[in-house]
Write a protein that holds these residues in place. Structure first.
Motif, mmCIF file in Angstrom:
data_model
loop_
_atom_site.group_PDB
_atom_site.id
_atom_site.type_symbol
_atom_site.label_atom_id
_atom_site.label_comp_id
_atom_site.label_asym_id
_atom_site.label_seq_id
_atom_site.Cartn_x
_atom_site.Cartn_y
_atom_site.Cartn_z
ATOM 1 N N SER A 57 -28.489 -47.364 -81.807
ATOM 2 C CA SER A 57 -28.090 -48.773 -81.693
ATOM 3 C C SER A 57 -27.936 -49.450 -83.043
ATOM 4 C CB SER A 57 -29.123 -49.545 -80.857
ATOM 5 O OG SER A 57 -29.003 -49.162 -79.510
ATOM 6 N N LYS A 58 -28.809 -49.141 -83.990
ATOM 7 C CA LYS A 58 -28.783 -49.853 -85.268
ATOM 8 C C LYS A 58 -28.117 -49.027 -86.369
ATOM 9 C CE LYS A 58 -31.088 -52.988 -83.050
ATOM 10 N NZ LYS A 58 -32.156 -52.552 -82.260
ATOM 11 N N ARG A 115 -25.014 -47.370 -76.286
ATOM 12 C CA ARG A 115 -26.219 -47.156 -75.488
ATOM 13 C C ARG A 115 -26.655 -45.680 -75.554
ATOM 14 N NH1 ARG A 115 -28.468 -50.325 -76.349
ATOM 15 N NH2 ARG A 115 -29.910 -50.536 -74.613
ATOM 16 N N LEU A 174 -38.248 -45.991 -73.294
ATOM 17 C CA LEU A 174 -39.536 -46.652 -73.041
ATOM 18 C C LEU A 174 -39.857 -46.636 -71.546
ATOM 19 C CD1 LEU A 174 -39.077 -49.642 -75.511
ATOM 20 C CD2 LEU A 174 -40.763 -47.799 -75.719
ATOM 21 N N ASP A 233 -41.943 -45.467 -81.837
ATOM 22 C CA ASP A 233 -40.616 -46.034 -81.568
ATOM 23 C C ASP A 233 -39.991 -46.388 -82.924
ATOM 24 O OD1 ASP A 233 -38.471 -47.284 -80.427
ATOM 25 O OD2 ASP A 233 -39.595 -48.932 -79.525
ATOM 26 N N VAL A 282 -44.398 -49.173 -83.714
ATOM 27 C CA VAL A 282 -43.078 -49.197 -84.374
ATOM 28 C C VAL A 282 -43.417 -49.190 -85.869
ATOM 29 C CG1 VAL A 282 -40.898 -50.457 -84.633
ATOM 30 C CG2 VAL A 282 -42.170 -50.598 -82.476
ATOM 31 N N TYR A 303 -43.114 -55.185 -79.932
ATOM 32 C CA TYR A 303 -41.745 -55.338 -79.416
ATOM 33 C C TYR A 303 -41.766 -55.789 -77.949
ATOM 34 C CZ TYR A 303 -37.257 -53.745 -77.504
ATOM 35 O OH TYR A 303 -36.057 -53.660 -76.835
ATOM 36 N N THR A 360 -32.845 -44.204 -81.976
ATOM 37 C CA THR A 360 -31.698 -44.791 -81.287
ATOM 38 C C THR A 360 -30.492 -44.881 -82.213
ATOM 39 O OG1 THR A 360 -30.870 -46.767 -80.166
ATOM 40 C CG2 THR A 360 -32.585 -47.122 -81.797
ATOM 41 N N ALA A 367 -29.960 -45.212 -74.437
ATOM 42 C CA ALA A 367 -30.620 -46.017 -75.470
ATOM 43 C C ALA A 367 -32.146 -46.003 -75.311
ATOM 44 C CB ALA A 367 -30.053 -47.417 -75.552
ATOM 45 N N SER A 368 -32.817 -46.559 -76.309
ATOM 46 C CA SER A 368 -34.279 -46.434 -76.379
ATOM 47 C C SER A 368 -34.999 -47.231 -75.309
ATOM 48 C CB SER A 368 -34.786 -46.952 -77.719
ATOM 49 O OG SER A 368 -34.744 -45.945 -78.656
ATOM 50 N N GLN A 369 -34.333 -48.276 -74.822
ATOM 51 C CA GLN A 369 -35.006 -49.057 -73.785
ATOM 52 C C GLN A 369 -35.229 -48.162 -72.567
ATOM 53 O OE1 GLN A 369 -36.186 -52.045 -74.592
ATOM 54 N NE2 GLN A 369 -37.206 -52.209 -72.622
ATOM 55 N N PRO A 428 -36.529 -47.396 -84.317
ATOM 56 C CA PRO A 428 -35.096 -47.735 -84.403
ATOM 57 C C PRO A 428 -34.638 -48.078 -85.815
ATOM 58 C CG PRO A 428 -36.306 -49.280 -82.968
ATOM 59 C CD PRO A 428 -37.321 -48.471 -83.711
ATOM 60 N N TYR A 429 -35.620 -48.384 -86.711
ATOM 61 C CA TYR A 429 -35.258 -48.997 -88.000
ATOM 62 C C TYR A 429 -35.553 -48.145 -89.222
ATOM 63 C CZ TYR A 429 -35.288 -52.847 -84.730
ATOM 64 O OH TYR A 429 -35.042 -53.615 -83.632
ATOM 65 N N ASN A 443 -40.231 -54.466 -85.235
ATOM 66 C CA ASN A 443 -39.754 -55.601 -84.478
ATOM 67 C C ASN A 443 -40.960 -56.089 -83.686
ATOM 68 O OD1 ASN A 443 -38.483 -57.420 -82.831
ATOM 69 N ND2 ASN A 443 -37.190 -55.945 -81.760
ATOM 70 N N TYR A 495 -48.880 -47.347 -78.754
ATOM 71 C CA TYR A 495 -47.450 -47.587 -78.965
ATOM 72 C C TYR A 495 -47.272 -48.259 -80.325
ATOM 73 C CZ TYR A 495 -42.948 -49.964 -78.809
ATOM 74 O OH TYR A 495 -41.694 -50.418 -79.133
HETATM 75 C C1 LIG Z 1 -38.670 -51.532 -81.454
HETATM 76 C C2 LIG Z 1 -37.507 -51.398 -80.551
HETATM 77 N N1 LIG Z 1 -37.502 -50.429 -79.634
HETATM 78 C C3 LIG Z 1 -36.472 -50.251 -78.800
HETATM 79 C C4 LIG Z 1 -35.372 -51.099 -78.840
HETATM 80 C C5 LIG Z 1 -34.268 -50.865 -77.847
HETATM 81 O O1 LIG Z 1 -33.118 -50.433 -78.474
HETATM 82 P P1 LIG Z 1 -31.935 -49.694 -77.727
HETATM 83 O O2 LIG Z 1 -32.229 -49.750 -76.257
HETATM 84 O O3 LIG Z 1 -30.713 -50.451 -78.081
HETATM 85 O O4 LIG Z 1 -31.932 -48.304 -78.249
HETATM 86 C C6 LIG Z 1 -35.326 -52.133 -79.777
HETATM 87 C C7 LIG Z 1 -34.177 -53.048 -79.812
HETATM 88 O O5 LIG Z 1 -34.125 -54.025 -80.502
HETATM 89 C C8 LIG Z 1 -36.421 -52.276 -80.654
HETATM 90 O O6 LIG Z 1 -36.456 -53.237 -81.599
#
Ligand SMILES: Cc1ncc(COP(=O)(O)O)c(C=O)c1O
Length: 409
Positions: free
Chosen positions: A239-240, A247, A104, A207, A174, A125, A237, A99-101, A209-210, A179, A172
């Motif tokens: 995730s969404k 993950r 990062l 970044d 988004v 974020y 990611t 996952a994206s976390q 995700p959306y 978010n 950095y």
């Molecule tokens: C801007 C941003 N980056 C990264 C993430 C991490 O997402 P994930 O680890 O689920 O891919 C989130 C999760 O809410 C997010 O809002």
């Protein structure tokens, strides 16, 4: 035993959101706090069938270790998915992450030395703030405007950083439905940000995700798709757009920047779960993401509409109160008049059986006290209406108190 902690661990802070959200677990509380995707958007039946099939028929492969870079099958699906978005990559320019976390965390590990400066939005974020701070990054905030980061201010901050003898490393951002604010960066700003990064020799950590969760307005090309030099590293990611519990995510990076990321990932976890990689890849092959995305977008559109309508209906018409109108994503951002502190109000909100996330959690400079993040993703339309009614009642009470304090002063 504290003296055994690394310097990094001893200065790391727990997430303010997690602490606050622990208070919101009571069933009577309507919480706009958590940023989780709506469970009704998870294609659970299809994933259940695929998981059973994959484990039965390909267990030797999917229950095994895999390549650090990620499975070829999934990377090839991601290559195909990105092309219509104007991001043309080869399999070698993709790294599958847990996952994206994790993405990062790897960016910070691979590119940041203690004291290096990364510029980020005010607000930004929280998970990125945590990931970068873990590696003693000097995060410098730049205010957001309705169309994204204020780039005049970014240029000023870069000049100040250089004057102070610090190393400016990256920006950095988004860019889509950020978010926490729900704000989208305009195309003109994306192009200008690239110009600034080129001139100042900065990396851009994009970044996203959306971006695929746009339910209104026209798509804007990602910064990565406009980049001709390979200085943008894009994080995507699943995730969404599929399911957060898989993950799974991907980093897009061009050749010289990819190697250190792969090495950092190898040290972190050897590889991302092969089972979930194959689940996602086979889901994409068999069902395609686009059809599923249309369902997800309509789920969030309805909820966003309900929240905006409730805010218009119930919030007091008072100077200094405003909220964003996101065209996608999960979040909306509310600004209250100066002098109100959403942190101080939080316990009163819990008494009113409604919860949000305090905006200051997303500010690296201690600002944003009069702001809050509202998420509409996991609440029903009825809960949105009732929750905003409760929130508006609280705001009305707090405005009256503020008025009384100002009258005394
Ligand atoms: C801007 C941003 N980056 C990264 C993430 C991490 O997402 P994930 O680890 O689920 O891919 C989130 C999760 O809410 C997010 O809002």
């Amino acid at each position: 035993m504290d003296h055994h902690l690394s310097q990094r661990a001893s200065t790391a802070q727990r997430s303010a959101i997690r602490e606050l959200l622990a208070l919101t677990e009571k069933p009577e509380i309507i919480s706009f706090g958590g940023g989780l995707p709506a469970p009704e958007t998870f294609p659970h039946e299809e994933l259940a069938d695929l998981a059973a099939e994959l484990i039965r028929t390909q267990y030797a492969k999917v229950l095994q270790y895999g390549a650090t870079e990620g499975s070829v099958t999934l990377r090839d699906e991601v290559v195909r998915w990105l092309a219509p978005q104007g991001v043309f990559v080869t399999r070698e320019e993709l790294l599958i992450t847990t996952a994206s976390q994790q993405g990062l965390d790897l960016l910070a590990k691979a590119f940041i030395d203690p004291g290096d400066v990364v510029f980020c939005g005010l607000p930004t974020y929280l998970g990125a703030i945590q990931a970068f701070r873990m590696f003693q990054t000097d995060l410098v905030g730049v205010p957001l405007e309705d169309d994204g980061m204020n780039l005049d201010r970014l240029e000023e901050r870069i000049a100040e950083t250089r004057k102070e003898g610090k190393r400016a490393k990256a920006v950095y951002v988004v860019p889509d439905f950020q978010n926490p604010s729900g704000i989208t960066m305009s195309r003109a700003k994306r192009e200008r940000l690239l110009d600034i990064a080129r001139r100042e020799d900065l990396l851009i950590f994009e970044d996203d995700p959306y971006g695929q969760l746009r339910f209104a307005g026209e798509p804007i090309p990602s910064i990565c798709s406009l980049d001709t030099e390979g200085r943008v590293i894009l994080l995507l990611t699943f995730s969404k757009v599929l399911a957060a519990g898989l993950r799974l995510a991907a980093i897009v990076a061009r050749a010289p920047l990819m190697d250190p990321l792969v090495v950092a990932k190898q040290a972190a976890d050897l590889c991302t779960s092969k089972l979930t990689q194959h689940l996602a890849a086979h889901y994409m092959k068999r069902c395609g993401l686009e059809q599923h995305l249309q369902t997800i977008r309509s789920v969030y559109r309805v909820k966003r509409d309900a929240m905006v309508a409730a805010l218009e209906r119930y919030m007091p018409q008072h100077e200094g109160i405003s909220w964003t109108h996101p065209d996608g994503g999960l979040f909306l951002w509310v600004r209250l008049p100066e002098g109100l502190d959403t942190g101080e109000m939080f316990h009163r909100a819990i008494e009113h059986n409604v919860a949000y996330v305090t905006g200051s959690a997303f500010y690296v400079d201690g600002g944003g006290k009069n702001t809050m993040r509202l998420s509409y993703s996991v609440v029903t339309e009825e809960q949105i209406d009732e929750g905003i009614k409760r929130l508006a009642a609280l705001v009305r009470e707090e405005l009256a108190k503020l008025g009384a304090r100002q009258a005394v002063a």
